[in-house]
Structures are given as C-alpha cells and as structure tokens.
Motif scaffolding. Structure first.
Motif, PDB file in Angstrom:
ATOM      1  N   UNK A   1      -5.030  -6.661  10.781  1.00  0.00           N
ATOM      2  CA  UNK A   1      -3.821  -6.948   9.933  1.00  0.00           C
ATOM      3  C   UNK A   1      -4.084  -7.041   8.546  1.00  0.00           C
ATOM      4  N   UNK A   2      -5.333  -7.652   8.097  1.00  0.00           N
ATOM      5  CA  UNK A   2      -5.162  -8.181   6.672  1.00  0.00           C
ATOM      6  C   UNK A   2      -6.391  -7.556   6.099  1.00  0.00           C
ATOM      7  N   UNK A   3      -7.267  -6.880   6.741  1.00  0.00           N
ATOM      8  CA  UNK A   3      -8.470  -6.088   6.401  1.00  0.00           C
ATOM      9  C   UNK A   3      -8.353  -4.567   6.435  1.00  0.00           C
ATOM     10  N   UNK A   4      -8.325  -3.992   7.675  1.00  0.00           N
ATOM     11  CA  UNK A   4      -8.317  -2.522   7.899  1.00  0.00           C
ATOM     12  C   UNK A   4      -7.106  -2.021   7.222  1.00  0.00           C
ATOM     13  N   UNK A   5      -6.147  -2.494   7.317  1.00  0.00           N
ATOM     14  CA  UNK A   5      -4.758  -2.020   6.739  1.00  0.00           C
ATOM     15  C   UNK A   5      -4.916  -1.751   5.402  1.00  0.00           C
ATOM     16  N   UNK A   6      -5.607  -2.556   4.518  1.00  0.00           N
ATOM     17  CA  UNK A   6      -5.963  -2.331   2.976  1.00  0.00           C
ATOM     18  C   UNK A   6      -7.001  -1.023   2.939  1.00  0.00           C
TER      19      UNK A   6
ATOM     20  N   UNK B   1      -3.128  13.038  11.996  1.00  0.00           N
ATOM     21  CA  UNK B   1      -4.048  12.432  13.311  1.00  0.00           C
ATOM     22  C   UNK B   1      -4.177  10.712  13.060  1.00  0.00           C
ATOM     23  N   UNK B   2      -4.169  10.188  11.853  1.00  0.00           N
ATOM     24  CA  UNK B   2      -4.323   8.790  11.545  1.00  0.00           C
ATOM     25  C   UNK B   2      -2.945   7.989  12.143  1.00  0.00           C
ATOM     26  N   UNK B   3      -2.103   8.765  11.758  1.00  0.00           N
ATOM     27  CA  UNK B   3      -0.689   8.184  12.216  1.00  0.00           C
ATOM     28  C   UNK B   3      -0.649   8.121  13.477  1.00  0.00           C
ATOM     29  N   UNK B   4      -0.953   9.332  14.439  1.00  0.00           N
ATOM     30  CA  UNK B   4      -1.024   9.199  15.801  1.00  0.00           C
ATOM     31  C   UNK B   4      -2.077   8.076  16.167  1.00  0.00           C
ATOM     32  N   UNK B   5      -3.204   8.127  15.605  1.00  0.00           N
ATOM     33  CA  UNK B   5      -4.161   7.194  15.997  1.00  0.00           C
ATOM     34  C   UNK B   5      -3.808   5.905  16.086  1.00  0.00           C
ATOM     35  N   UNK B   6      -3.029   5.392  15.127  1.00  0.00           N
ATOM     36  CA  UNK B   6      -2.477   4.025  14.949  1.00  0.00           C
ATOM     37  C   UNK B   6      -1.158   3.686  15.534  1.00  0.00           C
ATOM     38  N   UNK B   7      -0.440   4.779  16.227  1.00  0.00           N
ATOM     39  CA  UNK B   7       1.050   4.654  16.479  1.00  0.00           C
ATOM     40  C   UNK B   7       1.014   3.265  17.647  1.00  0.00           C
TER      41      UNK B   7
ATOM     42  N   UNK C   1      -0.685   0.683  17.620  1.00  0.00           N
ATOM     43  CA  UNK C   1      -1.418  -0.789  16.958  1.00  0.00           C
ATOM     44  C   UNK C   1      -0.256  -1.483  16.342  1.00  0.00           C
ATOM     45  N   UNK C   2      -0.835  -2.823  16.274  1.00  0.00           N
ATOM     46  CA  UNK C   2       0.358  -3.642  15.509  1.00  0.00           C
ATOM     47  C   UNK C   2       0.589  -3.416  14.254  1.00  0.00           C
ATOM     48  N   UNK C   3      -0.367  -2.817  13.803  1.00  0.00           N
ATOM     49  CA  UNK C   3      -0.098  -2.471  11.920  1.00  0.00           C
ATOM     50  C   UNK C   3       0.553  -1.183  11.891  1.00  0.00           C
ATOM     51  N   UNK C   4       1.019  -0.294  12.752  1.00  0.00           N
ATOM     52  CA  UNK C   4       1.653   0.842  12.685  1.00  0.00           C
ATOM     53  C   UNK C   4       2.650   1.115  11.631  1.00  0.00           C
ATOM     54  N   UNK C   5       3.510   0.364  11.423  1.00  0.00           N
ATOM     55  CA  UNK C   5       4.483   0.738  10.453  1.00  0.00           C
ATOM     56  C   UNK C   5       3.906   0.460   8.944  1.00  0.00           C
ATOM     57  N   UNK C   6       3.238  -0.735   8.660  1.00  0.00           N
ATOM     58  CA  UNK C   6       2.730  -0.811   7.334  1.00  0.00           C
ATOM     59  C   UNK C   6       1.577   0.298   7.246  1.00  0.00           C
ATOM     60  N   UNK C   7       0.862   0.595   8.287  1.00  0.00           N
ATOM     61  CA  UNK C   7      -0.153   1.856   8.124  1.00  0.00           C
ATOM     62  C   UNK C   7       0.425   3.042   7.706  1.00  0.00           C
TER      63      UNK C   7
ATOM     64  N   UNK D   1      -0.622   5.088   4.560  1.00  0.00           N
ATOM     65  CA  UNK D   1      -1.211   6.394   4.710  1.00  0.00           C
ATOM     66  C   UNK D   1      -0.387   7.282   3.922  1.00  0.00           C
ATOM     67  N   UNK D   2       0.889   7.146   3.813  1.00  0.00           N
ATOM     68  CA  UNK D   2       1.919   7.940   3.326  1.00  0.00           C
ATOM     69  C   UNK D   2       1.600   8.037   1.735  1.00  0.00           C
ATOM     70  N   UNK D   3       1.365   6.813   1.167  1.00  0.00           N
ATOM     71  CA  UNK D   3       0.978   6.635  -0.439  1.00  0.00           C
ATOM     72  C   UNK D   3      -0.289   7.363  -0.620  1.00  0.00           C
TER      73      UNK D   3
END
Length: 337
Positions: A146-151, A243-249, A251-257, A261-263
């Motif tokens: 939530x605080x590292x990978x998402x960045x 692929x990444x949005x599907x992979x993280x669908x 996960x607890x970080x999906x919306x922020x991820x 990923x879009x940016x």
C-alpha cells in the motif's frame, strides 16, 4: 559472518562499457560477493571480457548462452547463485565502491529481508545528470504493497511520489525467491519486466528498508532498449497496462494502482509519439492516428482525473482525446513532444 551476496550481470554487446562496470564490481569494499557474468550471445568482444575477468578473479564466474533477452538471462543467473541475497547490475552501468556495503547495512543483521537504494543517472560519457535519493525508511509487511509497491507503478494524479521500479540497486532475499519459485518474464513479452517481478516479489516480504544512498550509476545509453525507436513500442505499453491492471484487480491497491498505471501509460504514449519523428510525416501520422483510436487508451483517459494533470500533460491528453493526430504528428516532427 557476513552474508554472501550474488551479483548477476546480464551481458549483451556492451564492450564499450563492460570493463568499467566489472572493475566497479571487483573493487567493492564488501568482500563476500560472487559475480556472475551471463553473456547472452554477444556478437562483440563482451564474452571475451567476461572470460578475462573470470580468469583473473576467483569470485567472478563467466557463462555463455544463446540470446534470450534480459529477463530470461536473469533467470539463468538465478539458477546458478549460491548467495543468501541477490542483486542485479546492468552491464552498461557501474557502482560506487561502497554500493554493496550500503545495501547489506540496510539488512540490519537480517531484520529486513529487502533493501532498496537510490541511483545517480549519468550520460553516455559518465557526466552526472541527476541524483535520485530516497528518505531512509522501513516498510513493515502491511505497508509494503500500500505504501511502497504502489509508488513503483508510477506517480499519483496529484504529485510525483514515485519510486523507480528497477531491480538494480536492490538487494533481494534468495530465500523468498526460491521458496515462492519467482522468476522474471521476458521483456519481449512484457515491456517492463522489472515491475512485474516486483509485483510478485513484494507480496512475500516482511520488512523492506529504503536507504538514502545513491551509489548505483545508471547510464543513459543511447543504444539501450529504452532509447532506440521501436515501431511496436505503443502496442507493448498498452499490453503491459492491460496485463498489470488485470494482475492487480483483486489486490487492495487496485483503484490507486490503476490511476498510477494510467499516468505511466500516458507518459509512455507521449514517448512513443515523440519517437515518430524518425518516420516520414505520413507514416508517423498513421501510427499516431492508430494510437489516438486505441480503445484501451481511450478508456484510461475517460477514467482518469485529467484535470489534476499539469498544463502540458493536460494539453497532450486532450489532443489524444480529441484525436488531433495531425497536430501531434507536427509537434513530434518539431521535437517538442
């Protein structure tokens, strides 16, 4: 006893930079290391340089294999390591003499299973261009995603709070890798294999230390995969996003991820459009028109809070949204993208 650190160096046609890279490794102040040089079918003298270093230094090992790309070459190296921890060095980069010592110190005698350092970007000739330092901090298990990978997935709509998702200048636990049978995907399949690896790896971490040292020298090599024009770059970036949005669908970080990923996708699309300057106007226009009409990109823009972007980014996204292919092609040709 100090832990054994394995350094995996994939090597492919880098004779211009390889000696500097390898000298920086054999002269590390941290002595308990093994250096695995994996020649990925080089056609220049890189393989011979690897053999020369292996003959001269007892802790350097040279291997040669058929060309398969960066990700799979790292996997080959991991099948051979003996260390408790592993790090990766790109063969056109080099390290400060204390780089491995800084990473090992971040383990804090085994309290942390992974350590991430900053980096110094240098030009082809070694001129310092930019230093990325991180504030020293520890991420406990519940915060790692939530605080590292998402960045690592990119910056948020509001700021540039990203961490470069590179496997170099990171010390990984071999136990975690082997226990969970982790491996790299080929960059020929997914363009950013590092973040795919990190997304898998950090699921199993207990404690990650971010250190402030920027002792890895990342070279802006004009012949590297990230710099050379590729006609399929746009398609590969879109596929990676999907692929990444599907992979993280789940996960607890999906919306922020998804937003990050879009940016990151927008940034990569801008690069792809910019590189169309190498084509004729007609060819570039056709490619850019296809980009503007891509459904995945359209949906990413539609679901993104574009009003939070800076003026330049917003203007670019609006040109994509309203399919201003001719204007984008002209801007690409003028080199102002």
């Amino acid at each position: 006893m100090l832990p054994l650190v394995s350094i995996i160096v994939p090597v492919y046609n880098v004779e211009k930079y390889l000696i500097e890279c390898l000298n920086s490794l054999v002269n590390q102040t941290y002595s308990n290391i093994e250096i695995l040089l994996i020649d990925d079918g080089s056609k220049d003298s890189s393989g011979e340089i690897c053999d020369d270093f292996a003959a001269k230094y007892k802790n350097v090992y040279s291997y040669h294999k058929k060309n398969s790309g960066l990700g799979l070459t790292r996997n080959y190296g991991m099948s051979l390591i003996k260390g408790e921890y592993v790090t990766f060095v790109d063969s056109d980069d080099y390290l400060d003499k204390d780089a491995i010592s800084c990473l090992v110190a971040g383990l804090d005698k085994g309290k942390n299973d992974t350590v991430i350092g900053g980096f110094t970007k240098v030009s082809d000739t070694g001129k310092k261009l930019y230093v990325e330092k991180y504030s020293s901090q520890i991420f406990a298990e519940k915060d790692i995603y939530t605080k590292l990978l998402v960045k690592m997935l990119g910056s948020s709509p509001n700021n540039h709070d990203s961490i470069r998702p590179s496997v170099w200048n990171t010390l990984y636990s071999v136990n975690i890798i082997k226990k969970n049978k982790l491996s790299f995907v080929s960059e020929r399949e997914l363009i950013s294999e590092d973040i795919v690896w990190d997304t898998d790896y950090y699921r199993f971490c207990k404690s990650v230390q971010l250190i402030s040292a920027a002792t890895y020298y990342y070279r802006l090599n004009p012949t590297s995969l990230t710099q050379v024009y590729k006609e399929d770059r746009f398609q590969k970036n879109v596929y990676f996003f999907e692929c990444m949005t599907k992979k993280l669908r789940d996960s607890i970080i999906y919306e922020e991820a998804k937003q990050r990923l879009s940016k990151n996708l927008f940034i990569n699309v801008r690069t792809a459009i910019s590189q169309e300057k190498h084509n004729t106007f007609r060819s570039g226009y056709d490619h850019i028109k296809n980009m503007c009409n891509n459904l995945t990109l359209e949906q990413a823009i539609e679901n993104y809070p574009i009003k939070k972007l800076g003026k330049s980014q917003l203007c670019f996204i609006l040109m994509i949204k309203y399919k201003m292919s001719g204007v984008l092609t002209a801007l690409s040709k003028l080199g102002v993208m």
